[in-house]
Scaffold this motif. Sequence first.
Motif, PDB file in Angstrom:
ATOM      1  N   GLY A  28       0.802  -1.218   0.000  1.00  0.00           N
ATOM      2  CA  GLY A  28       0.000   0.000   0.000  1.00  0.00           C
ATOM      3  C   GLY A  28       0.830   1.261   0.000  1.00  0.00           C
ATOM      4  O   GLY A  28       0.417   2.274   0.570  1.00  0.00           O
ATOM      5  N   GLY A  29       1.996   1.210  -0.619  1.00  0.00           N
ATOM      6  CA  GLY A  29       2.869   2.373  -0.661  1.00  0.00           C
ATOM      7  C   GLY A  29       3.657   2.615   0.601  1.00  0.00           C
ATOM      8  O   GLY A  29       4.422   3.582   0.682  1.00  0.00           O
ATOM      9  N   GLN A  30       3.522   1.753   1.598  1.00  0.00           N
ATOM     10  CA  GLN A  30       4.214   1.937   2.878  1.00  0.00           C
ATOM     11  C   GLN A  30       5.265   0.852   3.054  1.00  0.00           C
ATOM     12  O   GLN A  30       5.010  -0.332   2.833  1.00  0.00           O
ATOM     13  N   SER A  31       6.466   1.248   3.468  1.00  0.00           N
ATOM     14  CA  SER A  31       7.535   0.285   3.714  1.00  0.00           C
ATOM     15  C   SER A  31       7.286  -0.466   5.013  1.00  0.00           C
ATOM     16  O   SER A  31       7.037   0.146   6.062  1.00  0.00           O
ATOM     17  N   LEU A  32       7.377  -1.799   4.928  1.00  0.00           N
ATOM     18  CA  LEU A  32       7.191  -2.639   6.103  1.00  0.00           C
ATOM     19  C   LEU A  32       8.513  -3.150   6.651  1.00  0.00           C
ATOM     20  O   LEU A  32       8.590  -3.562   7.806  1.00  0.00           O
ATOM     21  N   GLY A  33       9.562  -3.118   5.829  1.00  0.00           N
ATOM     22  CA  GLY A  33      10.857  -3.645   6.238  1.00  0.00           C
ATOM     23  C   GLY A  33      11.737  -3.825   5.021  1.00  0.00           C
ATOM     24  O   GLY A  33      11.420  -3.342   3.930  1.00  0.00           O
ATOM     25  N   THR A  34      12.834  -4.542   5.187  1.00  0.00           N
ATOM     26  CA  THR A  34      13.726  -4.835   4.058  1.00  0.00           C
ATOM     27  C   THR A  34      14.225  -6.266   4.155  1.00  0.00           C
ATOM     28  O   THR A  34      14.331  -6.833   5.248  1.00  0.00           O
ATOM     29  N   ILE A  35      14.525  -6.834   2.993  1.00  0.00           N
ATOM     30  CA  ILE A  35      15.244  -8.109   2.918  1.00  0.00           C
ATOM     31  C   ILE A  35      16.637  -7.792   2.408  1.00  0.00           C
ATOM     32  O   ILE A  35      16.798  -7.217   1.329  1.00  0.00           O
ATOM     33  N   ASN A  36      17.650  -8.143   3.193  1.00  0.00           N
ATOM     34  CA  ASN A  36      19.038  -7.853   2.846  1.00  0.00           C
ATOM     35  C   ASN A  36      19.758  -9.137   2.455  1.00  0.00           C
ATOM     36  O   ASN A  36      19.766 -10.107   3.213  1.00  0.00           O
ATOM     37  N   LEU A  37      20.365  -9.131   1.263  1.00  0.00           N
ATOM     38  CA  LEU A  37      21.161 -10.255   0.785  1.00  0.00           C
ATOM     39  C   LEU A  37      22.637  -9.848   0.795  1.00  0.00           C
ATOM     40  O   LEU A  37      22.980  -8.716   0.421  1.00  0.00           O
ATOM     41  N   TYR A  38      23.501 -10.782   1.214  1.00  0.00           N
ATOM     42  CA  TYR A  38      24.928 -10.495   1.300  1.00  0.00           C
ATOM     43  C   TYR A  38      25.738 -11.603   0.630  1.00  0.00           C
ATOM     44  O   TYR A  38      25.334 -12.767   0.614  1.00  0.00           O
ATOM     45  N   SER A  39      26.893 -11.221   0.090  1.00  0.00           N
ATOM     46  CA  SER A  39      27.783 -12.189  -0.546  1.00  0.00           C
ATOM     47  C   SER A  39      29.230 -11.820  -0.280  1.00  0.00           C
ATOM     48  O   SER A  39      29.570 -10.642  -0.159  1.00  0.00           O
ATOM     49  N   GLU A  40      30.077 -12.851  -0.217  1.00  0.00           N
ATOM     50  CA  GLU A  40      31.521 -12.625  -0.086  1.00  0.00           C
ATOM     51  C   GLU A  40      32.136 -12.156  -1.396  1.00  0.00           C
ATOM     52  O   GLU A  40      33.234 -11.607  -1.411  1.00  0.00           O
ATOM     53  N   LEU A  41      31.428 -12.362  -2.525  1.00  0.00           N
ATOM     54  CA  LEU A  41      31.969 -12.039  -3.837  1.00  0.00           C
ATOM     55  C   LEU A  41      31.619 -10.607  -4.235  1.00  0.00           C
ATOM     56  O   LEU A  41      30.548 -10.109  -3.883  1.00  0.00           O
ATOM     57  N   PRO A  42      32.477  -9.963  -5.003  1.00  0.00           N
ATOM     58  CA  PRO A  42      32.131  -8.627  -5.507  1.00  0.00           C
ATOM     59  C   PRO A  42      31.118  -8.726  -6.644  1.00  0.00           C
ATOM     60  O   PRO A  42      31.131  -9.696  -7.414  1.00  0.00           O
ATOM     61  N   ASP A  43      30.239  -7.747  -6.745  1.00  0.00           N
ATOM     62  CA  ASP A  43      29.250  -7.694  -7.832  1.00  0.00           C
ATOM     63  C   ASP A  43      28.480  -9.010  -7.963  1.00  0.00           C
ATOM     64  O   ASP A  43      28.246  -9.515  -9.068  1.00  0.00           O
TER      65      ASP A  43
END
Length: 596
Positions: free
Chosen positions: A383-398
């Motif tokens: 509904g146009g409102q931010s509820l949170g975030t999902i963060n993905l991480y990697s050891e590799l660049p790009d």
Amino acid sequence: MSVTLMTPESSFVMMALLSAGLAGCLAARRVSKRQRHYWETQLKLEQTRGQQLCLSTIEALTSAIDARDPYNIGHVECVKQCALAIARALSLPDKETAALQAAAMLHNIGRLGVPDHIFLKADTLTPEEQEKLRTHPVLGARILASVPFPWPVVPLVRHHAEHWDGSGYPDGLKGEEIPVGARILAVANTYSALLHPRPFRPPLSPQEAIAEIERRAGTQFDPAVVAAFRTLAVQKSLESIPTDAFTFQPSKDVQAVLHDIAAAQRETLALHTITRALSQTLHLEAMADVLLHHIQALIGCDACALFLPEEDGEYLHAHAAVGLNARHLLGSVARVGTYLTGRAFFRAEAICASFLPEDLLLRDVSDPWVPFRSTLIVPLVSGGQSLGTINLYSELPDAFNSETLRIMRLVATQASHALERAQQFSEVQESAYTDALTGLRNARYLREFLEREINRANRENSSLAVLNIDVDHFKPINDHYGHATGDQTLKDLADIFRNHVRNYDLAARYAGDEFVVVLARADRVAAEVVVTKLRRAVERYVKQIQQHDPDFPPLGISIGVALYPEDAMDIQGLLCRSDAAMYADKRTRRSSHEAA
């Protein structure tokens, strides 16, 4: 110079023309032996070319169909190789072997007419779904009926699900009524299916699959076919049969197309699995755990975390984390509107960037920190409102690209709906477990908490204490000052009880002016210390009021203590014993007051 490609149909026409021409020549006896040999050789060559072209066309198309199902990659090739090995062991004639080879590659074509959700269902199929599933051999036979195969392929496709004892489908054939090629195909198909994972079970080992087929000899399978299959197993001829890769390799381009098809289907399956898993729970913790594990499997990232806003709205808090550095990430915070995570949440825009150490305030844990080099942050928006975030991480660049972002946007849409449902459920559950007046937990929550604590105490061989508290001289407050003052008094007492127990203990409003405090890992000495603290806190509260209003009733609290397991072994016993001890304390306090 032009080149005309030979199709299966034109090849069959050419063979017919050659056969007719050769027959005419021989009948007229106007050819020499050399010419006859030439025409016979040409006919055999054209027959071989036509068969090879037909089989190559079938293999190309069935490889594409095979690639559509992530659970079946390599299945067709495995079935074909296994069926041909059994055919050789049984000395099957060439024509029947060729028919079996084509049928092995085409036996699943009828699955195109069965909805994918039936094949992907992890639970037991309903009778209606089972009936729909059993239509695939008939559908396959109908699809292939118009193809002018040079071999009897259609009967093998139609009857490969028949059982030796007549309990199979679609026609209930039994014994030798079933074409021998279909009997061979049944064993080969089952062997491959057992080696491949399914939504409802993990894959079996080759030894387990062989044992299962032997167990079904005489019921589902022809015993003679199983005996030949067993001989192949003893000779270890089955070990070279591929089960988990494409073996059709006409060109790198076609192979790339097949892998693209497989990747698309894996994505569809993963999204279907995530949606189904998220729909099965309304609890935020369970939902977050399921979501992150599925994302990590789908994307292949090193770590994944779910950030949700704290009550003050100033920070985001890592509610869940999986993978590398998970203990550091869990409980970490990001300031809304700053750096990467806070900016992605505030603007409701995804951010793909190099890992920024300043982005998060990490937990200080003993585990070593492994540096990340890439991060992808996708906001959860509803509904146009931010509820949170999902963060993905990697050891590799790009490590993350536009394709990753495209998939994560789809996942985030499903996750946003699930998160919204979970939060609504949490709010409803919180309301159901909370006393509306005092904000303490209510009697319903008290019983659930007690059950958990009793189980824990039993596992740890420890004790717990239950304090039953009743407010003395409360009725005069309602009578003389009104219920508004009475309600405020109960709120004040609730704050006292809440603030004088540890954060892992429980203070609950039981009913009216009765309260219950549960002290985890507490013996009688510890319980009596808390009793004394509560009495003194209430006395100070009353004295402060009486300084401004000397007529305010002399409130006090009567407290009864019951211990697990010393006094009682269950919830009801603990509540009854603490209630009886509370009334005994009330009588003692009343007698002391009257004596004074």
